[in-house]
Design an enzyme around this catalytic site. Structure first.
Site, PDB file in Angstrom:
ATOM      1  CG  ASP A 169      -2.006   1.035   1.165  1.00 11.94           C
ATOM      2  OD1 ASP A 169      -1.995   1.851   0.220  1.00 11.94           O
ATOM      3  OD2 ASP A 169      -2.871   1.039   2.060  1.00 11.94           O
ATOM      4  CG  HIS A 224     -10.412   0.195   1.094  1.00 11.43           C
ATOM      5  ND1 HIS A 224     -11.063   1.021   1.995  1.00 11.43           N
ATOM      6  CD2 HIS A 224      -9.096   0.295   1.387  1.00 11.43           C
ATOM      7  CE1 HIS A 224     -10.175   1.585   2.792  1.00 11.43           C
ATOM      8  NE2 HIS A 224      -8.976   1.164   2.451  1.00 11.43           N
TER       9      HIS A 224
END
Length: 381
Positions: free
Chosen positions: A183, A284
Site C-alpha cells: 500500500d 477495500h
C-alpha cells in the site's frame, strides 16, 4: 412493509452503524462512515432518512437513485458513504424478508469461498517478519503492508532501499506460493512511485495500492506502462464515473469500499464496469463487521473478484475489533485464508444490538493523524 425507523450508532474504534426497521419488525444493518468524519456522515444519514421513512424498503434501486441524485449537489465521500450504509441495510432487509442471502438476490453465487488477506505493519523489517509469519501460521495466503511512512517527493537511495528491504522481508517470510500487496497510500509522488515500482517488481507483489493520490488519475497511465507490477486503486473513489479514468488508464485492480462507494448497489455496477476493462475487484475494507459482510456478499456473486480485505487485528482496532459487535462470529471464521459461503439471510451476520447501543453511549471521536515533513510542511498520511 414500510420503513418505520432509521437509527445511527457511533461505535468504537472508529465506526458508524445504521439500523433500519420496518413497520412489521424486519431489521437491516449498514455501515455508513468516513473514517475521521463519522459524525458528519451521521448527520447526512439523518437528513437522507427523512425521505426513507414510510417508503417500501424493497425498492432498493429506486431509493439509491433518489438518495444519490435527488439533491442538486451530488457525490463526494460524505454523501456517498451515507447512501452506502443505508443501501447495505436495505439489501439486508430484503434478504431477511425473503429468507435468502444477499448474494442470491444479486444473481446467485459464482464461488463457494472468498480469499481474504490480513494486514501487517511494514514499519520495521524485523517486526514485519514476525507479523507475516504469524499470519501464515493463522492460515492466510496473502497479506498487505504499508510501503513507507512519511514520504518525500523524491526519495533518497536509502529511503528507496528501505521500502525494498521491507517488501523483501515479507516475501522471504511468505515464500513463493503466497502473496504480498503493498500500500503506497497516496503518499508517493508519481516520480517516486515509478522508481519504487521498478525496484520492488522482482519481489512480485500481488498489487501496489494507491501509488498516487486519487485526484491524480491522469498520471496513472504512465505508472501502469512503466512497471509490470499490477496497480490497484479505488478506496477514495465513490462511483462508476470516478473509476472510469482509472480503468481507462489500465489499472489491474479496482478497490471500491462498500461503505464509501454507494454500497452494494453501486459496487456491483463498478465491478461490472471493471470487468469490461479486464480489471478485477478487491473491495477495500479496513472497517467493521457490517462493511465486511456486505463486501463478502458482493464477492460471492462477482465473477471478476480477486481478494477481500478484512480488519481483524488491524492497528486501528484499539477499543473493539471486527468480532466485537456480533452475536455469532462463525461467519468470519476464516479457514486457510478463505471465508466460506453460508445460506444465512441478508448480509449473513447477526449484530449484537445490545452491545452496539451500549457502545454508542460512549461513542468515539477518531481522527487520522496529521503528518508533517522535517521542514514543517504538510505530508500525506
Amino acid at each position: 412493509m414500510k420503513i418505520a425507523r432509521v437509527e445511527t450508532f457511533l461505535v468504537p474504534p472508529r465506526w458508524l452503524f445504521c439500523r433500519i426497521e420496518t413497520d412489521d419488525g424486519v431489521v437491516g444493518w449498514g455501515e455508513p462512515v468516513v473514517e475521521g468524519r463519522a459524525e458528519v456522515v451521521r448527520s447526512a444519514v439523518e437528513v437522507l432518512a427523512e425521505y426513507l421513512i414510510g417508503q417500501d424498503p424493497l425498492r432498493i434501486q429506486d431509493h439509491w437513485q433518489v438518495l444519490s441524485k435527488g439533491g442538486f449537489y451530488r457525490g463526494g465521500p460524505v454523501l456517498s458513504s451515507a447512501v452506502a450504509g443505508l443501501d447495505q441495510a436495505l439489501w439486508d432487509i430484503a434478504g431477511r424478508a425473503l429468507g435468502v442471502p444477499v448474494h442470491t438476490l444479486l444473481g446467485g453465487p459464482v464461488r463457494d469461498t472468498v480469499r481474504v488477506y490480513a494486514w501487517v505493519g511494514g514499519d520495521e523489517p524485523e517486526r514485519l517478519t514476525d507479523e507475516v509469519t504469524a499470519q501464515v501460521e493463522a492460515g492466510f495466503t496473502a497479506v498487505k503492508m504499508n510501503a513507507a511512512g512519511r514520504t518525500p517527493p523524491i526519495g533518497s537511495p536509502a529511503e528507496t532501499a528501505a521500502v525494498v528491504e521491507r517488501v523483501a522481508a515479507a516475501r522471504a517470510a511468505l515464500g513463493p506460493h503466497r502473496d504480498v500487496a503493498v500500500d503506497f497510500h497516496g503518499r508517493f509522488s508519481a516520480a517516486n512511485a515509478r522508481r519504487v515500482l521498478h525496484e520492488i517488481a522482482p519481489l512480485h507483489p500481488l498489487f501496489v495500492e494507491e501509488p498516487v493520490l486519487p485526484e491524480q488519475a491522469h498520471l496513472l497511465p504512465g505508472l501502469v506502462a512503466a512497471s509490470s507490477v499490477p496497480v490497484a486503486t479505488g478506496e477514495r473513489l465513490y462511483g462508476r464515473a470516478d473509476f472510469l479514468p482509472a480503468l481507462t488508464a489500465g489499472v489491474a485492480v479496482a478497490q471500491p469500499d462498500l461503505s464509501h462507494a454507494g454500497g452494494i448497489s453501486e459496487v456491483t455496477r463498478i465491478a461490472s464496469l471493471a470487468e469490461t476493462f479486464g480489471a478485477h475487484l478487491a473491495p477495500h475494507c479496513p472497517l467493521g463487521p457490517i462493511a465486511l459482510a456486505a463486501s463478502l456478499q458482493v464477492a460471492f456473486a462477482t465473477p471478476n473478484f480477486l481478494i477481500q480485505e478484512q480488519s481483524r487485528g488491524i492497528h486501528y482496532n484499539k477499543d473493539a475489533d471486527l468480532l466485537s459487535y456480533l452475536v455469532d462470529t462463525e461467519p468470519f471464521r476464516f479457514v486457510d485464508g478463505q471465508a466460506h459461503r453460508t445460506a444465512l439471510p441478508g448480509l449473513g451476520i447477526a449484530v449484537d444490538e445490545d452491545a452496539v447501543r451500549a457502545a454508542d453511549r460512549s461513542g468515539h471521536a477518531w481522527r487520522n493523524p496529521v503528518w508533517r515533513h522535517a521542514d514543517g510542511s504538510f505530508a500525506e498520511w
